[in-house]
Design an enzyme around this catalytic site. Sequence first.
Site, mmCIF file in Angstrom:
data_model
loop_
_atom_site.group_PDB
_atom_site.id
_atom_site.type_symbol
_atom_site.label_atom_id
_atom_site.label_comp_id
_atom_site.label_asym_id
_atom_site.label_seq_id
_atom_site.Cartn_x
_atom_site.Cartn_y
_atom_site.Cartn_z
ATOM 1 N N ARG A 295 -112.298 2.429 53.161
ATOM 2 C CA ARG A 295 -111.685 1.485 54.101
ATOM 3 C C ARG A 295 -111.321 2.140 55.447
ATOM 4 O O ARG A 295 -111.204 1.206 56.371
ATOM 5 C CB ARG A 295 -110.732 0.443 53.421
ATOM 6 C CG ARG A 295 -111.428 -0.447 52.352
ATOM 7 C CD ARG A 295 -110.287 -1.224 51.530
ATOM 8 N NE ARG A 295 -110.659 -1.876 50.362
ATOM 9 C CZ ARG A 295 -111.210 -3.224 50.487
ATOM 10 N NH1 ARG A 295 -111.274 -3.793 51.532
ATOM 11 N NH2 ARG A 295 -111.688 -3.786 49.174
ATOM 12 N N HIS B 33 -113.156 10.982 46.405
ATOM 13 C CA HIS B 33 -114.169 10.952 45.552
ATOM 14 C C HIS B 33 -114.461 12.318 45.157
ATOM 15 O O HIS B 33 -114.485 12.546 43.931
ATOM 16 C CB HIS B 33 -115.144 10.355 46.029
ATOM 17 C CG HIS B 33 -115.067 9.048 46.511
ATOM 18 N ND1 HIS B 33 -115.137 8.444 47.888
ATOM 19 C CD2 HIS B 33 -114.875 7.839 45.868
ATOM 20 C CE1 HIS B 33 -114.910 7.103 47.870
ATOM 21 N NE2 HIS B 33 -114.656 6.656 46.697
ATOM 22 N N SER C 249 -109.275 6.812 51.982
ATOM 23 C CA SER C 249 -109.961 5.280 51.406
ATOM 24 C C SER C 249 -111.377 5.049 51.892
ATOM 25 O O SER C 249 -111.342 5.430 53.348
ATOM 26 C CB SER C 249 -108.824 4.325 51.417
ATOM 27 O OG SER C 249 -109.514 2.886 51.367
ATOM 28 N N HIS D 82 -115.512 10.223 50.273
ATOM 29 C CA HIS D 82 -114.999 11.011 50.810
ATOM 30 C C HIS D 82 -114.150 12.110 49.988
ATOM 31 O O HIS D 82 -114.436 12.247 48.798
ATOM 32 C CB HIS D 82 -113.507 10.222 51.658
ATOM 33 C CG HIS D 82 -112.878 9.209 50.933
ATOM 34 N ND1 HIS D 82 -112.142 9.787 49.766
ATOM 35 C CD2 HIS D 82 -113.157 8.048 50.729
ATOM 36 C CE1 HIS D 82 -111.746 8.621 49.043
ATOM 37 N NE2 HIS D 82 -112.357 7.578 49.827
HETATM 38 P P1 AMP Z 1 -113.813 3.459 45.333
HETATM 39 O O1 AMP Z 1 -115.122 4.075 45.817
HETATM 40 O O2 AMP Z 1 -112.843 3.029 46.242
HETATM 41 O O3 AMP Z 1 -113.996 2.410 44.594
HETATM 42 O O4 AMP Z 1 -113.267 4.682 44.656
HETATM 43 C C1 AMP Z 1 -113.909 5.261 43.445
HETATM 44 C C2 AMP Z 1 -112.868 6.328 42.614
HETATM 45 O O5 AMP Z 1 -112.330 7.265 43.472
HETATM 46 C C3 AMP Z 1 -111.726 5.289 42.017
HETATM 47 O O6 AMP Z 1 -111.525 5.785 40.549
HETATM 48 C C4 AMP Z 1 -110.683 5.469 43.274
HETATM 49 O O7 AMP Z 1 -109.331 5.260 42.661
HETATM 50 C C5 AMP Z 1 -110.989 6.782 43.616
HETATM 51 N N1 AMP Z 1 -110.324 7.451 44.936
HETATM 52 C C6 AMP Z 1 -110.462 6.436 45.715
HETATM 53 N N2 AMP Z 1 -109.925 7.154 46.976
HETATM 54 C C7 AMP Z 1 -109.181 7.993 46.398
HETATM 55 C C8 AMP Z 1 -108.167 8.928 46.837
HETATM 56 N N3 AMP Z 1 -107.762 9.171 47.933
HETATM 57 N N4 AMP Z 1 -107.482 10.008 45.865
HETATM 58 C C9 AMP Z 1 -107.977 10.079 44.681
HETATM 59 N N5 AMP Z 1 -108.970 9.304 44.150
HETATM 60 C C10 AMP Z 1 -109.295 8.248 44.999
#
Ligand code: AMP
Length: 281
Positions: A185, A37, A183, A34
Amino acid sequence: MRIYDNLTEIQGYLNQRKRSGDSIGLVPTMGALHEGHMSLINAARACDVVVVSIFVNPLQFNMAEDLKKYPRQLAKDKEFLKDRCDVLFVPTVNEMYKDAPKVSIDFGSLGSILEGEFRPGHFNGVGVVVAKLINIIQPDTAYFGLKDLQQFLLIRQMVTELSMPVNIVGCPIIRESTGLAMSSRNVRLSDAGRVIATEIFKGLQMARQLVKNNCTISETKSQILGFYRSVKGLEVEYFEFVDDSMIIQSKIDHQANIAVCVAAYVEGVRLIDNLYLRSEN
Ligand code: AMP
């Protein structure tokens, strides 16, 4: 965009780029990409080669059901990344962990509260996978979101203490126009669930305002927990003020960089968010 699922092959390509003097930026993710990322990918453009990894790391899930339900949409993610990054690394579980790892990473007091308390073993899994990804890709810089604040602080600590030759950059939280932190999720929430979930950020903003108005931490906590309890369908797991050493604060130190952190369930989906008291947004 080059796509690799094989460790040796991606290393071969990146070594070639490094020999030509190119810098490497790494954005580790678990997919279902999203705009949150995307902001990390944009920051990584400061490097010559942007590598995004997508790997739903079983080691960091303390509940089998959560791992099973974690959104996976690789075809859509590939489309999302096309023209936006240079290299996509999508290893299989077998490629990353031929055998279950025997080494574990204990972050001590940094990893024992908040997410560490409520998701036993989670940070060991995060530490192992991030260390592995850094060793495989050997990036100049790796980018993490402040959305997972504790994760960011703990990785920064690991890299410093273990003298890992990589810069760690933290990127601001990207939110929907409603304030809901983006997120992966969130795709599991219904429209009504999304509306409920926006109250999470409202509570954080209210907490920051109360502290500005000289409310104590215990008064603020009881008011905000009361507010959260009044939101039907929202179930808070923790709501705490912490400093950058992940120490829970019981009174406001105006010199310290204090963040208010929350984890809550909406429609069975676990969501986390945080806000620095000094931030303006
Ligand atoms: P994930 O795929 O949820 O493990 O996230 C991968 C990376 O993207 C991690 O470093 C998260 O902190 C970052 N991330 C996820 N959601 C957000 C967001 N809304 N804003 C900034 N960074 C994000």
